[in-house]
Design an enzyme around this catalytic site. Sequence first.
Site, PDB file in Angstrom:
ATOM      1  N   ARG A  25      23.424   6.092 -22.111  1.00  0.00           N
ATOM      2  CA  ARG A  25      23.523   5.058 -21.069  1.00  0.00           C
ATOM      3  C   ARG A  25      24.413   3.895 -21.499  1.00  0.00           C
ATOM      4  O   ARG A  25      24.160   2.746 -21.117  1.00  0.00           O
ATOM      5  CB  ARG A  25      22.143   4.527 -20.678  1.00  0.00           C
ATOM      6  CG  ARG A  25      21.280   5.521 -19.924  1.00  0.00           C
ATOM      7  CD  ARG A  25      21.677   5.590 -18.459  1.00  0.00           C
ATOM      8  NE  ARG A  25      20.877   6.587 -17.762  1.00  0.00           N
ATOM      9  CZ  ARG A  25      19.781   6.315 -17.066  1.00  0.00           C
ATOM     10  NH1 ARG A  25      19.382   5.071 -16.942  1.00  0.00           N
ATOM     11  NH2 ARG A  25      19.120   7.272 -16.479  1.00  0.00           N
ATOM     12  N   ARG A  29      23.645  -1.191 -16.793  1.00  0.00           N
ATOM     13  CA  ARG A  29      23.382  -2.537 -16.265  1.00  0.00           C
ATOM     14  C   ARG A  29      23.257  -3.638 -17.307  1.00  0.00           C
ATOM     15  O   ARG A  29      23.230  -4.804 -16.953  1.00  0.00           O
ATOM     16  CB  ARG A  29      22.117  -2.511 -15.399  1.00  0.00           C
ATOM     17  CG  ARG A  29      22.350  -1.880 -14.041  1.00  0.00           C
ATOM     18  CD  ARG A  29      21.041  -1.486 -13.403  1.00  0.00           C
ATOM     19  NE  ARG A  29      20.385  -0.477 -14.208  1.00  0.00           N
ATOM     20  CZ  ARG A  29      19.209   0.064 -13.920  1.00  0.00           C
ATOM     21  NH1 ARG A  29      18.542  -0.333 -12.865  1.00  0.00           N
ATOM     22  NH2 ARG A  29      18.697   0.995 -14.695  1.00  0.00           N
ATOM     23  N   ARG A  38      30.007  -1.880 -10.236  1.00  0.00           N
ATOM     24  CA  ARG A  38      29.047  -1.256  -9.319  1.00  0.00           C
ATOM     25  C   ARG A  38      29.008  -2.009  -7.997  1.00  0.00           C
ATOM     26  O   ARG A  38      28.928  -1.395  -6.926  1.00  0.00           O
ATOM     27  CB  ARG A  38      27.654  -1.180  -9.932  1.00  0.00           C
ATOM     28  CG  ARG A  38      26.800  -0.173  -9.195  1.00  0.00           C
ATOM     29  CD  ARG A  38      25.373  -0.154  -9.647  1.00  0.00           C
ATOM     30  NE  ARG A  38      24.662  -1.336  -9.183  1.00  0.00           N
ATOM     31  CZ  ARG A  38      23.351  -1.460  -9.186  1.00  0.00           C
ATOM     32  NH1 ARG A  38      22.615  -0.487  -9.661  1.00  0.00           N
ATOM     33  NH2 ARG A  38      22.789  -2.553  -8.745  1.00  0.00           N
ATOM     34  N   ASP A  75      25.456  11.327 -12.827  1.00  0.00           N
ATOM     35  CA  ASP A  75      23.995  11.350 -12.958  1.00  0.00           C
ATOM     36  C   ASP A  75      23.492  12.778 -12.871  1.00  0.00           C
ATOM     37  O   ASP A  75      24.120  13.622 -12.221  1.00  0.00           O
ATOM     38  CB  ASP A  75      23.331  10.493 -11.866  1.00  0.00           C
ATOM     39  CG  ASP A  75      21.896  10.164 -12.238  1.00  0.00           C
ATOM     40  OD1 ASP A  75      21.689   9.211 -13.018  1.00  0.00           O
ATOM     41  OD2 ASP A  75      20.978  10.882 -11.786  1.00  0.00           O
ATOM     42  N   TYR A 152      12.289  16.195 -10.624  1.00  0.00           N
ATOM     43  CA  TYR A 152      12.701  15.232  -9.585  1.00  0.00           C
ATOM     44  C   TYR A 152      12.791  15.907  -8.210  1.00  0.00           C
ATOM     45  O   TYR A 152      12.429  15.319  -7.196  1.00  0.00           O
ATOM     46  CB  TYR A 152      14.053  14.596  -9.946  1.00  0.00           C
ATOM     47  CG  TYR A 152      13.974  13.654 -11.133  1.00  0.00           C
ATOM     48  CD1 TYR A 152      13.584  12.330 -10.958  1.00  0.00           C
ATOM     49  CD2 TYR A 152      14.254  14.075 -12.425  1.00  0.00           C
ATOM     50  CE1 TYR A 152      13.482  11.458 -12.029  1.00  0.00           C
ATOM     51  CE2 TYR A 152      14.159  13.212 -13.506  1.00  0.00           C
ATOM     52  CZ  TYR A 152      13.778  11.905 -13.299  1.00  0.00           C
ATOM     53  OH  TYR A 152      13.669  11.048 -14.361  1.00  0.00           O
TER      54      TYR A 152
HETATM   55  O1  CP3 Z   1      26.363   6.014 -19.784  1.00  0.00           O
HETATM   56  C1  CP3 Z   1      25.817   7.119 -19.630  1.00  0.00           C
HETATM   57  O2  CP3 Z   1      24.885   7.531 -20.334  1.00  0.00           O
HETATM   58  C2  CP3 Z   1      26.393   8.067 -18.593  1.00  0.00           C
HETATM   59  C3  CP3 Z   1      25.810   8.114 -17.326  1.00  0.00           C
HETATM   60  C4  CP3 Z   1      24.373   8.587 -17.090  1.00  0.00           C
HETATM   61  C5  CP3 Z   1      23.559   8.006 -16.084  1.00  0.00           C
HETATM   62  N1  CP3 Z   1      22.432   8.754 -15.973  1.00  0.00           N
HETATM   63  C6  CP3 Z   1      23.925   6.834 -15.299  1.00  0.00           C
HETATM   64  C7  CP3 Z   1      22.877   6.081 -14.603  1.00  0.00           C
HETATM   65  C8  CP3 Z   1      23.648   9.645 -17.648  1.00  0.00           C
HETATM   66  C9  CP3 Z   1      24.012  10.553 -18.820  1.00  0.00           C
HETATM   67  C10 CP3 Z   1      22.431   9.744 -16.919  1.00  0.00           C
HETATM   68  C11 CP3 Z   1      21.412  10.772 -17.167  1.00  0.00           C
HETATM   69  C12 CP3 Z   1      20.143  10.734 -16.431  1.00  0.00           C
HETATM   70  N2  CP3 Z   1      19.922  10.331 -15.150  1.00  0.00           N
HETATM   71  C13 CP3 Z   1      18.926  11.224 -16.953  1.00  0.00           C
HETATM   72  C14 CP3 Z   1      18.756  11.889 -18.296  1.00  0.00           C
HETATM   73  C15 CP3 Z   1      18.727  10.909 -19.409  1.00  0.00           C
HETATM   74  C16 CP3 Z   1      17.521  10.054 -19.456  1.00  0.00           C
HETATM   75  O3  CP3 Z   1      17.694   8.824 -19.305  1.00  0.00           O
HETATM   76  O4  CP3 Z   1      16.416  10.568 -19.641  1.00  0.00           O
HETATM   77  C17 CP3 Z   1      17.938  11.030 -15.965  1.00  0.00           C
HETATM   78  C18 CP3 Z   1      16.483  11.396 -16.091  1.00  0.00           C
HETATM   79  C19 CP3 Z   1      18.590  10.478 -14.819  1.00  0.00           C
HETATM   80  C20 CP3 Z   1      17.986  10.170 -13.514  1.00  0.00           C
HETATM   81  C21 CP3 Z   1      18.069   8.741 -13.186  1.00  0.00           C
HETATM   82  N3  CP3 Z   1      19.245   8.069 -12.886  1.00  0.00           N
HETATM   83  C22 CP3 Z   1      17.020   7.804 -13.131  1.00  0.00           C
HETATM   84  C23 CP3 Z   1      15.559   8.114 -13.409  1.00  0.00           C
HETATM   85  C24 CP3 Z   1      17.580   6.588 -12.799  1.00  0.00           C
HETATM   86  C25 CP3 Z   1      16.839   5.304 -12.498  1.00  0.00           C
HETATM   87  C26 CP3 Z   1      16.424   4.605 -13.711  1.00  0.00           C
HETATM   88  C27 CP3 Z   1      17.380   3.512 -13.979  1.00  0.00           C
HETATM   89  O5  CP3 Z   1      17.756   3.339 -15.157  1.00  0.00           O
HETATM   90  O6  CP3 Z   1      17.724   2.805 -13.030  1.00  0.00           O
HETATM   91  C28 CP3 Z   1      18.976   6.761 -12.694  1.00  0.00           C
HETATM   92  C29 CP3 Z   1      19.965   5.733 -12.384  1.00  0.00           C
HETATM   93  C30 CP3 Z   1      21.131   5.578 -13.292  1.00  0.00           C
HETATM   94  N4  CP3 Z   1      21.845   6.598 -13.871  1.00  0.00           N
HETATM   95  C31 CP3 Z   1      21.727   4.361 -13.675  1.00  0.00           C
HETATM   96  C32 CP3 Z   1      22.828   4.663 -14.486  1.00  0.00           C
HETATM   97  C33 CP3 Z   1      23.812   3.714 -15.092  1.00  0.00           C
HETATM   98  C34 CP3 Z   1      21.290   2.997 -13.196  1.00  0.00           C
HETATM   99  C35 CP3 Z   1      21.717   2.869 -11.775  1.00  0.00           C
HETATM  100  C36 CP3 Z   1      22.180   1.514 -11.382  1.00  0.00           C
HETATM  101  O7  CP3 Z   1      23.315   1.143 -11.716  1.00  0.00           O
HETATM  102  O8  CP3 Z   1      21.392   0.849 -10.711  1.00  0.00           O
END
Ligand code: CP3
Length: 343
Positions: A25, A29, A38, A75, A152
């Site tokens: 990640r 944010r 974003r 994602d 999910y």
């Molecule tokens: O920088 C990176 O790592 C690359 C991008 C990336 C994102 N999600 C961006 C993201 C990667 C590799 C993921 C993987 C992901 N997404 C996983 C597996 C890794 C882990 O964390 O366990 C999972 C389970 C998801 C599903 C997901 N996406 C959730 C549960 C959420 C909400 C939680 C949160 O942090 O808000 C997301 C949103 C998400 N994916 C964000 C980002 C940058 C935040 C969204 C935003 O900008 O509001």
Amino acid sequence: MTTDKTMLRVLAGETLETPPIWMMRQAGRYLPEYKATRAQAGDFLSLCYNPELAAEVTLQPIRRYGFDAAILFADILLVPQALGADVWFVTGEGPRLSTITSADDFGKLGPVADIDETLSPIYETIKILKSELPAETTLIGFAGAPWTVATYMIAGRGTPDQGPAHALMMENPAVFDALIDRITEATIHYLSAQISAGAEVVKLFDSWAGSLSGEAFLKYSLAPAKRIISALKAKHPNTPIIAFPRGGGDLNIGFAKATGADCIAIDQFTDADWAAKHVQCDGPVQGNLAPGHMVTGGQALVDEVKRIKKAFANGPHIFNLGHGITPDADPDNVQRMIDALRD
Ligand code: CP3
């Protein structure tokens, strides 16, 4: 293979005095520049599907910190969307999806052959990144592992114990198995297309592997990973694959050999000395600083970086967090982590 990319050297089995570093990640944010881009994109999914802006946020942490690897900005929930599920994000709460609890729901999903209609912008992002990344930076593509993605798709949201997915596994194994199978096939197609577009490494995120045990772990975490990895290796034999069976604990032992993964990502709940002895003995590992240190910083952060570096110093190691950095992290602590590692 001769390469200056430290990440690829470690994945090929080399032990480096200073391990390469990137962060789960790393585009997110906690960075003001991410929030600005974003906002420009409108919302999170629009950002994922906008190749120019997705490439921009992928590059932001590389510019700021000089990480050794960049991870494609996308994602794991884009695959369900490409298969026809409704996916949206509720600000401050997380993802929401249409649910799959019956054969009827499953029947509404589309074929794997159609997923590129949705996912082609992601391959575009990779192509942009290939021309914009520094020569020494490795580009990582990724997907969610079938079990994690299924949790999910079944519940329609993130769940603390993956209860709805476990319930479907018990109550309607035919639908559950068909769903795992569909996601597995889609993941093979998606990761293969990412590699063809230019991803140099791919990572399979099984974030909820820890809620599977015994037979269920073998059937729904290990077996799909093995199927995905052998299909990818048949087409792209030189592309390293990182597996992340998060929460796997003892089940990390032998996971690389059993699945064909080139590297195992270790979460922060696994002791680094233990992982060096029982997992790194089979090949490269990645991990495993607790993400909370990016919030708290201080001497404890520095000490932990040095402890983990030392624990894994006798074999191939990629430094990383044990899970994603959180939005409340201090960007200065990320720099402190890198400085402590490269010191
Ligand atoms: O920088 C990176 O790592 C690359 C991008 C990336 C994102 N999600 C961006 C993201 C990667 C590799 C993921 C993987 C992901 N997404 C996983 C597996 C890794 C882990 O964390 O366990 C999972 C389970 C998801 C599903 C997901 N996406 C959730 C549960 C959420 C909400 C939680 C949160 O942090 O808000 C997301 C949103 C998400 N994916 C964000 C980002 C940058 C935040 C969204 C935003 O900008 O509001």
